[in-house]
Design an enzyme around this catalytic site. Structure first.
Site, PDB file in Angstrom:
ATOM      1  N   ASP A 170       0.873  -1.178   0.000  1.00 48.74           N
ATOM      2  CA  ASP A 170       0.000   0.000   0.000  1.00 48.74           C
ATOM      3  C   ASP A 170       0.907   1.223   0.000  1.00 48.74           C
ATOM      4  O   ASP A 170       1.415   1.631   1.046  1.00 48.74           O
ATOM      5  CB  ASP A 170      -0.908  -0.005   1.243  1.00 48.74           C
ATOM      6  CG  ASP A 170      -2.023   1.033   1.131  1.00 48.74           C
ATOM      7  OD1 ASP A 170      -1.751   2.129   0.584  1.00 48.74           O
ATOM      8  OD2 ASP A 170      -3.144   0.765   1.599  1.00 48.74           O
ATOM      9  N   ARG A 231     -12.816  -4.352  -6.739  1.00 44.06           N
ATOM     10  CA  ARG A 231     -13.482  -3.734  -7.880  1.00 44.06           C
ATOM     11  C   ARG A 231     -12.999  -4.392  -9.164  1.00 44.06           C
ATOM     12  O   ARG A 231     -11.796  -4.685  -9.297  1.00 44.06           O
ATOM     13  CB  ARG A 231     -13.153  -2.230  -7.961  1.00 44.06           C
ATOM     14  CG  ARG A 231     -13.998  -1.368  -7.035  1.00 44.06           C
ATOM     15  CD  ARG A 231     -15.456  -1.263  -7.533  1.00 44.06           C
ATOM     16  NE  ARG A 231     -16.317  -0.576  -6.591  1.00 44.06           N
ATOM     17  CZ  ARG A 231     -17.090  -1.133  -5.672  1.00 44.06           C
ATOM     18  NH1 ARG A 231     -17.103  -2.448  -5.533  1.00 44.06           N
ATOM     19  NH2 ARG A 231     -17.869  -0.408  -4.896  1.00 44.06           N
ATOM     20  N   GLU A 260     -19.986  -5.376 -15.547  1.00 45.90           N
ATOM     21  CA  GLU A 260     -21.019  -6.021 -14.721  1.00 45.90           C
ATOM     22  C   GLU A 260     -22.397  -5.609 -15.201  1.00 45.90           C
ATOM     23  O   GLU A 260     -22.653  -4.399 -15.320  1.00 45.90           O
ATOM     24  CB  GLU A 260     -20.833  -5.627 -13.257  1.00 45.90           C
ATOM     25  CG  GLU A 260     -19.529  -6.173 -12.682  1.00 45.90           C
ATOM     26  CD  GLU A 260     -19.348  -5.865 -11.188  1.00 45.90           C
ATOM     27  OE1 GLU A 260     -20.271  -5.304 -10.572  1.00 45.90           O
ATOM     28  OE2 GLU A 260     -18.292  -6.203 -10.652  1.00 45.90           O
ATOM     29  N   HIS A 278     -20.937 -10.110  -7.634  1.00 45.87           N
ATOM     30  CA  HIS A 278     -20.795  -8.892  -6.822  1.00 45.87           C
ATOM     31  C   HIS A 278     -21.734  -8.918  -5.593  1.00 45.87           C
ATOM     32  O   HIS A 278     -22.588  -8.041  -5.427  1.00 45.87           O
ATOM     33  CB  HIS A 278     -21.062  -7.637  -7.667  1.00 45.87           C
ATOM     34  CG  HIS A 278     -20.422  -6.409  -7.078  1.00 45.87           C
ATOM     35  ND1 HIS A 278     -19.966  -5.371  -7.840  1.00 45.87           N
ATOM     36  CD2 HIS A 278     -20.151  -6.075  -5.780  1.00 45.87           C
ATOM     37  CE1 HIS A 278     -19.451  -4.436  -7.062  1.00 45.87           C
ATOM     38  NE2 HIS A 278     -19.557  -4.849  -5.807  1.00 45.87           N
ATOM     39  N   GLY A 280     -20.494  -9.201  -2.394  1.00 50.06           N
ATOM     40  CA  GLY A 280     -19.700  -8.943  -1.183  1.00 50.06           C
ATOM     41  C   GLY A 280     -20.491  -8.267  -0.074  1.00 50.06           C
ATOM     42  O   GLY A 280     -20.279  -8.525   1.103  1.00 50.06           O
ATOM     43  N   ALA A 281     -21.419  -7.389  -0.444  1.00 48.29           N
ATOM     44  CA  ALA A 281     -22.181  -6.657   0.583  1.00 48.29           C
ATOM     45  C   ALA A 281     -23.596  -7.198   0.741  1.00 48.29           C
ATOM     46  O   ALA A 281     -24.409  -6.609   1.457  1.00 48.29           O
ATOM     47  CB  ALA A 281     -22.232  -5.181   0.201  1.00 48.29           C
TER      48      ALA A 281
HETATM   49  P1  NAD Z   1     -10.263   1.929   2.049  1.00 50.17           P
HETATM   50  O1  NAD Z   1     -10.353   3.273   1.424  1.00 50.17           O
HETATM   51  O2  NAD Z   1     -10.401   1.800   3.517  1.00 50.17           O
HETATM   52  O3  NAD Z   1      -8.857   1.248   1.654  1.00 50.17           O
HETATM   53  C1  NAD Z   1      -8.298   1.253   0.367  1.00 50.17           C
HETATM   54  C2  NAD Z   1      -6.777   1.141   0.520  1.00 50.17           C
HETATM   55  O4  NAD Z   1      -6.212   0.989  -0.785  1.00 50.17           O
HETATM   56  C3  NAD Z   1      -6.143   2.402   1.151  1.00 50.17           C
HETATM   57  O5  NAD Z   1      -5.355   2.063   2.274  1.00 50.17           O
HETATM   58  C4  NAD Z   1      -5.290   2.975   0.016  1.00 50.17           C
HETATM   59  O6  NAD Z   1      -4.110   3.582   0.488  1.00 50.17           O
HETATM   60  C5  NAD Z   1      -4.985   1.724  -0.789  1.00 50.17           C
HETATM   61  N1  NAD Z   1      -4.587   2.017  -2.169  1.00 50.17           N
HETATM   62  C6  NAD Z   1      -5.032   3.022  -2.983  1.00 50.17           C
HETATM   63  N2  NAD Z   1      -4.394   2.974  -4.175  1.00 50.17           N
HETATM   64  C7  NAD Z   1      -3.530   1.930  -4.101  1.00 50.17           C
HETATM   65  C8  NAD Z   1      -2.584   1.392  -5.011  1.00 50.17           C
HETATM   66  N3  NAD Z   1      -2.389   1.938  -6.229  1.00 50.17           N
HETATM   67  N4  NAD Z   1      -1.894   0.314  -4.625  1.00 50.17           N
HETATM   68  C9  NAD Z   1      -2.077  -0.246  -3.399  1.00 50.17           C
HETATM   69  N5  NAD Z   1      -2.934   0.253  -2.473  1.00 50.17           N
HETATM   70  C10 NAD Z   1      -3.657   1.324  -2.833  1.00 50.17           C
HETATM   71  O7  NAD Z   1     -11.344   1.022   1.253  1.00 50.17           O
HETATM   72  P2  NAD Z   1     -12.094  -0.302   1.781  1.00 50.17           P
HETATM   73  O8  NAD Z   1     -13.340   0.101   2.485  1.00 50.17           O
HETATM   74  O9  NAD Z   1     -11.097  -1.182   2.465  1.00 50.17           O
HETATM   75  O10 NAD Z   1     -12.540  -0.953   0.369  1.00 50.17           O
HETATM   76  C11 NAD Z   1     -11.593  -1.639  -0.447  1.00 50.17           C
HETATM   77  C12 NAD Z   1     -12.243  -2.033  -1.769  1.00 50.17           C
HETATM   78  O11 NAD Z   1     -13.309  -2.955  -1.568  1.00 50.17           O
HETATM   79  C13 NAD Z   1     -12.859  -0.859  -2.540  1.00 50.17           C
HETATM   80  O12 NAD Z   1     -12.553  -1.015  -3.923  1.00 50.17           O
HETATM   81  C14 NAD Z   1     -14.349  -1.063  -2.349  1.00 50.17           C
HETATM   82  O13 NAD Z   1     -15.083  -0.487  -3.406  1.00 50.17           O
HETATM   83  C15 NAD Z   1     -14.415  -2.580  -2.363  1.00 50.17           C
HETATM   84  N6  NAD Z   1     -15.650  -3.163  -1.806  1.00 50.17           N
HETATM   85  C16 NAD Z   1     -16.239  -4.192  -2.484  1.00 50.17           C
HETATM   86  C17 NAD Z   1     -17.398  -4.772  -1.999  1.00 50.17           C
HETATM   87  C18 NAD Z   1     -18.072  -5.900  -2.751  1.00 50.17           C
HETATM   88  O14 NAD Z   1     -19.288  -5.985  -2.753  1.00 50.17           O
HETATM   89  N7  NAD Z   1     -17.323  -6.797  -3.376  1.00 50.17           N
HETATM   90  C19 NAD Z   1     -17.973  -4.302  -0.806  1.00 50.17           C
HETATM   91  C20 NAD Z   1     -17.325  -3.279  -0.115  1.00 50.17           C
HETATM   92  C21 NAD Z   1     -16.163  -2.698  -0.629  1.00 50.17           C
END
Ligand code: NAD
Length: 525
Positions: A170, A231, A260, A278, A280-281
């Site tokens: 990260d 994503r 999607e 999709h 996850g939630a």
């Molecule tokens: P968050 O903002 O808490 O964490 C994201 C992390 O990614 C941050 O620490 C950021 O520094 C890091 N990051 C950003 N760019 C980066 C890069 N280029 N390389 C490496 N790290 C990088 O977000 P979160 O709440 O933990 O969500 C994470 C992901 O999960 C998001 O894409 C969100 O949309 C997805 N999500 C998916 C579902 C689903 O239904 N599948 C549900 C909830 C969230």
């Protein structure tokens, strides 16, 4: 008494909170839906999920409207700019699905390594074949967490209990913060070859689109596994399919896809792929939490509290002129942080000619812009300061009541692991423009896709760049060139109508005169 209009189905838990508050709650009926624009004028707040489109027309018709509650995270279906313009607060529930997404990641990991889905399918068709489904344990395996944010950390906590060793990538996280969490932060080049399982938890941003490219997948340990519950678009799906076919990757689990619903099922149907649509939630608890969090935020916002997870601030630009300045500050910081790359340690915001009352909003907008490169939708005006503190980012502000060259000027200085970048801008009417990048003076609109090129200052470079873009059907809307005194380098900013493909960018980077280039998606096209 507040009147609240519920436009999309909402879990009863949130409805109960709203009703118990004494508000009058009305569920939009199927007959009323086509007349939403006529009805909305009677309500103080409305709640939507993703189905109802909250357009500028609806917002303008909502004469009493003060709050829009989006039961979920994304606000693609809400015209946030129009809401901000009208002083309507848009609140959401960004953390409601954290646990569900985390648990789904763990589920996918276990199902993948134990081949549960394939074994279940075979047995249902009458095939009892124990030997065909030899799996692997999680215990003593190395898990690579790409994106160590809320979900990435929660997955790491659970994986540790399974006896996994955790590595993380990260680039936006303070190493000391990671050390406190007991995790080793590595570069992606170091992490990929060491992991038995790689799990993705970044937002989808310009940097993470295609992050797991063919080259990156080739770096993964032979026979390792990939999980994507973040994503679609972060993984190059074609390259993943090729790696599964060659055996380089032993299996992949995906909850999210570049498109999607998908139209091409070749990756999904691969026998070593576990795929879910999709979901996850999609749990009762997450739906309940979304509903209750949205209801609480909505009531707090109606009560005048600013301690809400809002995606915008209740600003009336007509009264204060604040909103264009916020767009300017946010755009400048986003540009600066994308140009700089790396981990942000300090943001300085200098304001000239900006009245005192507007300065806090401009400062927060700049902070949001600087953090959104790494956090995407995870950061908003309300939580920006708190997120910055959590991530160890220092914020400084200076202000002067007047400005020498422009009526107003915002200058942001970003310092971090990759050095320092300074970007300044002003407003032409309400239109934000960048007027300086690291001492190169120019003037470009802060919208669409900006291609920033640092090149040798010799004849013919712009022609070569334009030719490569033209051949790829990428249209140049504006081009600005700048040089600094006594230097052999120049800087070009090109505003593009289309986002250039990775191949086009690679071609541009190969031009011998080009030192570096960056593409920054500013939005607002
Ligand atoms: P968050 O903002 O808490 O964490 C994201 C992390 O990614 C941050 O620490 C950021 O520094 C890091 N990051 C950003 N760019 C980066 C890069 N280029 N390389 C490496 N790290 C990088 O977000 P979160 O709440 O933990 O969500 C994470 C992901 O999960 C998001 O894409 C969100 O949309 C997805 N999500 C998916 C579902 C689903 O239904 N599948 C549900 C909830 C969230």
């Amino acid at each position: 008494m507040n009147r609240i209009l519920i436009c999309d189905p909402l879990d009863p838990s949130g409805l109960e909170i709203l009703t118990q508050s004494g508000a009058e709650v009305h569920q939009l009926t199927a007959e009323e839906r086509p007349r939403l624009v006529e009805i909305v004028g009677e309500f103080d707040a409305m709640v939507v999920r993703s189905a109802t489109q909250v357009t500028a027309e609806i917002l303008h018709a909502g004469k009493r409207l003060r709050v829009v509650g989006r039961a979920g995270i994304g606000v693609d279906n809400v015209d946030v700019a129009a809401a901000t313009e009208l002083g309507v607060l848009v609140v959401n529930a960004p953390t409601a699905n954290l646990v569900s997404a985390t648990e789904h990641t763990m589920a996918l990991m276990l199902v993948l390594l134990r081949r549960v889905a394939a074994a279940d399918g075979a047995l249902k068709s009458g095939d009892w074949n124990r030997k065909a489904y030899l799996g692997s344990e999680l215990m003593a395996k190395t898990l690579g967490v790409v994106g160590f944010g809320r979900i990435g950390r929660a997955v790491a906590d659970r994986a540790r209990v399974f006896g996994m060793e955790i590595l993380a990538y990260d680039p936006f996280l303070e190493p000391s913060f990671a050390r406190d969490l007991g995790v080793e932060l590595l570069s992606l080049d170091e992490l990929l070859p060491r992991c038995d399982v790689v799990t993705l938890h970044t937002p989808l941003t310009a940097d993470t689109r295609g992050l797991l490219s063919a080259d990156r997948i080739a770096q993964m340990k032979p026979g390792s596994y990939l999980v994507n519950c973040a994503r679609g678009g972060i993984v190059n799906e074609e390259a993943l399919l090729a790696a599964l076919e060659s055996g380089q990757i032993a299996g992949a689990a995906m909850d999210v896809f570049a498109q999607e619903p998908p139209t091409d099922f070749s990756l999904i149907r691969h026998p070593r792929v576990v795929a879910t649509p999709h979901i996850g939630a999609q749990t009762r608890e997450a739906q309940q939490r979304v509903s209750t969090q949205t209801a609480k935020m909505l009531l707090a916002a109606l009560g005048g509290s600013m301690a809400v997870t809002a995606v915008n601030l209740p600003f009336r630009s007509a009264e204060s002129g604040g909103e264009p300045l916020m767009h300017l500050a946010e755009g400048l910081s986003r540009l600066g942080s994308a140009l700089q790359g790396g981990r942000l340690q300090q943001l300085s915001v200098e304001m000239e000619g900006i009245t005192e009352g507007l300065r806090p909003a401009v400062r927060i907008a700049a902070l949001k812009g600087a953090l959104s490169t790494s956090l995407g939708e995870g950061v908003n005006y309300v939580n920006a300061q708190q997120v910055a503190e959590e991530r160890g980012v220092r914020l400084q502000q200076t202000a002067k009541s007047s400005c020498d060259n422009y009526p107003q000027l915002v200058r942001v200085k970003l310092s971090g692991s990759a050095g320092q970048t300074e970007v300044a801008g002003t407003l032409f009417g309400d239109d934000p423009r960048v007027v300086a990048i690291d001492g190169f003076l120019l003037e470009s609109r802060l919208k669409n896709c900006l291609l920033v090129v640092r090149n040798q200052d010799i004849p013919g470079v712009v022609g070569k760049v334009g030719t490569l873009l033209g051949e790829a059907d990428v249209n140049i809307a504006e081009i600005h060139l700048a040089r600094r005194p006594n230097e052999t380098d120049a800087l070009a900013v090109l505003r593009l109508d289309q986002h250039p493909s990775p191949q086009v960018l690679a071609g541009l980077e190969e031009l011998p005169e080009v030192r570096w280039l960056k593409v920054v998606e500013m939005g607002g096209g």
